[in-house]
Scaffold this active site. Structure first.
Site, PDB file in Angstrom:
ATOM      1  N   ASP A  26     -16.818   4.119 -25.976  1.00  0.00           N
ATOM      2  CA  ASP A  26     -15.881   4.346 -24.876  1.00  0.00           C
ATOM      3  C   ASP A  26     -16.410   3.567 -23.674  1.00  0.00           C
ATOM      4  OD1 ASP A  26     -13.820   5.149 -23.260  1.00  0.00           O
ATOM      5  OD2 ASP A  26     -13.873   7.237 -23.874  1.00  0.00           O
TER       6      ASP A  26
HETATM    7  C1  NOJ Z   1     -11.915   5.689 -21.071  1.00  0.00           C
HETATM    8  C2  NOJ Z   1     -11.107   6.606 -21.932  1.00  0.00           C
HETATM    9  O1  NOJ Z   1     -11.878   7.731 -22.295  1.00  0.00           O
HETATM   10  C3  NOJ Z   1     -10.572   5.966 -23.195  1.00  0.00           C
HETATM   11  O2  NOJ Z   1      -9.660   6.838 -23.787  1.00  0.00           O
HETATM   12  C4  NOJ Z   1      -9.953   4.628 -22.909  1.00  0.00           C
HETATM   13  O3  NOJ Z   1      -9.470   4.065 -24.096  1.00  0.00           O
HETATM   14  C5  NOJ Z   1     -10.980   3.731 -22.252  1.00  0.00           C
HETATM   15  N1  NOJ Z   1     -11.406   4.327 -21.001  1.00  0.00           N
HETATM   16  C6  NOJ Z   1     -10.450   2.333 -21.987  1.00  0.00           C
HETATM   17  O4  NOJ Z   1      -9.493   2.354 -20.998  1.00  0.00           O
END
Ligand code: NOJ
Length: 736
Positions: A284
């Site tokens: 993530d």
């Molecule tokens: C953080 C989020 O938790 C995730 O769901 C997302 O895909 C990423 N950022 C990228 O934007």
């Protein structure tokens, strides 16, 4: 047809071998590095958040570190939009880097790209995975036409705690329903063939246990028995693998003390070993860097090593691989094979996407021709009306009758286009959304009066006089209440689950007019609204329905569509009940009249609305439940009759319980559902077949077992009602 990454294709593996043999260490690490553009220049995000005009986004100046592309030091980008821009960067990779390996471009296309559909939780309330497949397919079509290759969706986290704002992004609390939606969305995004330029690679996220955050606070600690992990949180991810999902995203949380972004047990032993996943795992956003904050890694280099060795193949934006891995390999602290294996997984997906043969999958012309097509908007409306859940309808007040002459539409969400889109909708524009007020006006000849009445979340008392006045003039009050779009989604946990600000006070004032009160809720999570449930004459849960919110709500309000949604997550009576979910284990002292039982002294233990609940403008009766057990399967049948005067759809639900087992089992678990359309008076025999293995669970040693004995079974309209029966499975039968 391109086989999904679960099965290896020798010709692709040979091409990867050939590439690997030519790549320098920096180029290898480049494939494992995902950059987000850094924003340069003075873009004012605060102003944008206050007035989210997509036009303003055009002013953002970005730096993509194009020199990195030329060096082969980047393999992927997050957040680049537009076919022209994507093709421009891709061209640098293809023409100016030594090996010409294409970049993969990813973005959060969660519930639509330009055509914004209902939030995923709402879609799950349709109990129609096929509909979710279609909306995911359209989202993929629009996003792929805008040059993208990869979406960070579906989010398949089980969420049992409504305080957690990200409950909006998934399919609710149940692993069976969640698995059906996970698989459907993967199929929708990816199609049958990843190389088809109208589809995207999907990403099952956030692996794993993220929704189990303690106290419903985002990013918080997660502790759970491994049996719970396997039985509740893992199934939707397993279903995504089964459906051929190309990628996974590791999560922010730790799981029993080990961050999921450095968890070899979950990322390698379970995901690769037990589930057979062959795609790649991306971290993530900065979750590798956060291993340091967790106190699990000493610095960025250590974090990178731990994540890569655990099984995270691509680093989203931390740049830890780039700055740490080469040195670790050179000093012998990290075997080169670990790097090679991760590169192999990334390249495999790039090959499956056909990027080596067709690195430019779209262009500006195709991009503009594909967005917001009429057929896309039609599905958006269909998906939206099927997501609506009718929670109460006293004296059949809904659908609104034709003799109504004046409707007072009141509430802060009645005319709020932006809030209809919900979270993760930044690729769409609220300017294309039809508000509930606009939808109502377009659908009726009655006079429509409007007052916002109050703000969504005001902290000071407000003047309700305008709302009071129009309510008094009207035949019926339609109050549109709930949460703003930013009150759910990432980092949007709530302490309270009631209507924010002065909304309930306004409803009380409206109730005092004595006019019939129809409440329409628009929100991103289950709400604890007992006063509303008790005092509204009708209550519709409409979630955040996307661009076609207005027409969809009007369809239900005036009866053009008979509501058929059922809750995919339990509505608590009070926030103190959370986490609350229907498939909880038995206790030794279930709530009862006796004092020393598992209950509250100041309120009910039962939810406001149970999982699976939802009414229709018609009524259904269940009869003749019958269970048959043989050596191969259990067959459960019942007759369902439409006993009302309108044709309507019912979600027939099948639940099971194992009352005596070697581990304490849930009081019931969903094992099947079917949505059927019945004409007035029509009866249908609904049949479910279960295999013996679907009766099992993980025992104390984490072995999946089916234990002989008695089982209870229910077929009914929700998790709290239905016909009940039982059956026995003998040891002999199980042994075959
Ligand atoms: C953080 C989020 O938790 C995730 O769901 C997302 O895909 C990423 N950022 C990228 O934007």
């Amino acid at each position: 047809m391109t086989t999904p990454p679960k099965h290896l294709q020798p010709e692709i593996e040979a091409k990867i071998d050939a590439l690997l043999s030519q790549m320098t260490l920096l180029e290898k690490v480049g494939q494992l590095t995902q950059l987000g553009a850094s924003i340069v220049g003075g873009f004012d995000f605060t102003a944008f958040m206050e007035n989210p005009d997509p036009e303003l986004l055009k002013d953002i100046q970005r730096d993509f570190h194009e020199d990195w592309i030329k060096e082969g030091a980047v393999g992927s980008y997050l957040g680049v939009q537009g076919a022209d821009e994507i093709n421009r960067l891709q061209k640098i990779a293809i023409e100016e880097s030594r090996l010409g390996i294409p970049l993969i471009f990813g973005l959060d296309v969660i519930h639509g790209y330009r055509t914004i559909f209902p939030i995923p939780l709402a879609e799950a309330c349709s109990w129609e995975p096929e509909l979710a497949r279609q909306t995911a397919e359209i989202a993929a079509r629009e996003a792929a036409a805008a040059g993208l290759h990869w979406t960070f969706a579906p989010m398949v986290d089980i969420a049992r705690d409504a305080r957690w704002g990200r409950i909006a992004e998934g399919s609710g609390e149940d692993p069976f329903l969640g698995s059906a939606f996970a698989a459907a969305r993967v199929r929708g995004f990816q199609g049958d063939n990843l190389a088809d330029p109208q589809h995207l690679a999907a990403c099952a996220k956030h692996y794993i246990g993220y929704g189990g955050a303690l106290a419903g606070r985002d990013y918080n600690t997660v502790e759970m028995a491994l049996q719970t992990l396997y039985e509740i949180y893992l199934p939707p991810f397993a279903a995504a693998v089964e459906a051929g999902v190309a990628t996974f995203m590791s999560a922010f949380n730790d799981l029993n003390g080990v961050p999921t972004t450095a968890n070899r047990f979950t990322l390698t032993d379970i995901l690769r070993g037990q589930l057979g996943f062959r795609g790649f795992v991306v971290s993530d956003s900065n979750s590798i860097g956060e291993l340091v904050t967790h106190g699990y890694a000493a610095d960025r280099k250590d974090a990178g090593q731990k994540a890569l060795q655990a099984g995270v193949d691509m680093d989203m934006v931390t740049e830890s691989y780039r700055w740490g891995i080469p040195e670790l390999v050179e000093t012998g602290e990290l075997p080169l094979e670990v790097v090679d294996e991760a590169v192999r997984r990334v390249l495999r997906v790039k090959f499956l996407l056909g990027l080596f043969d067709h690195p430019y999958r779209s262009d500006a012309k195709m991009e503009s021709a594909t967005q917001l097509r009429a057929d896309h908007l039609e599905i958006a409306r269909e998906a939206a009306r099927r997501a609506i859940v009718l929670l109460k309808n006293e004296q059949g007040i809904l659908p609104l009758k034709e003799n109504i002459q004046k409707i007072a539409v009141i509430g802060p969400l009645a005319d709020s286009a932006f809030d209809m889109l919900g979270s993760w909708s930044f690729t769409g524009s609220y300017k294309n959304a039809v508000t509930i007020l606009a939808g109502i006006k377009a659908a009726t000849e009655a006079e429509v009066l409007y007052a916002s009445g109050c703000e969504t979340n005001a902290q000071q008392p407000e003047d309700f006089s305008a709302a009071w006045e129009i309510a008094n003039q009207a035949d019926v009050v339609v109050a549109v209440m709930g949460e703003s779009a930013r009150m759910s989604g990432e980092a949007a946990s709530r302490l309270e689950l009631g209507l924010p600000g002065n909304q309930e006070a306004l409803l009380k004032a409206l109730k005092a007019t004595g006019k019939p009160l129809v409440v329409i809720l628009s929100n991103g999570r289950p709400l604890a609204v007992p006063w509303v449930a008790q005092n509204a004459d009708a209550l519709l849960e409409t979630w955040q329905l996307g661009l076609q919110a207005g027409p969809a709500v009007a369809d239900v309000l005036f009866g053009a569509y008979n509501p058929s949604g059922k809750l995919a997550a339990t509505f608590p009576y009070a926030v103190g009940q959370t986490p609350i979910y229907y498939n909880h284990p038995n206790t030794g002292r279930p709530a009862g009249d006796f004092w020393f039982t598992s209950k509250y002294i100041d309120g009910p233990v039962t939810p406001l609305y149970p999982f699976g609940f939802g009414l229709s403008y018609t009524t259904f009766a269940y009869a003749d439940l019958d269970v048959e057990v043989d050596a191969a399967k259990i067959t459960i049948r019942a007759n369902v009759t439409n006993t009302g005067g309108l044709s309507g759809e019912e979600v027939v639900q099948l639940y099971l319980a194992d009352p005596v087992a070697s581990r304490v089992r849930p009081v019931k678990e969903l094992k099947g559902f079917q949505k059927i359309l019945l004409a007035p008076g029509e009866t249908r025999k609904v049949t479910f077949e279960l295999t013996h293995s679907s009766l099992g669970f993980y025992d104390a040693e984490l072995r999946y077992v089916v234990e002989p004995g008695q089982f209870k079974v229910w077929m009914g309209p929700n998790s709290a009602e239905g016909l009940e029966s039982e059956f026995w499975i003998s040891r002999e039968l199980l042994l075959g």
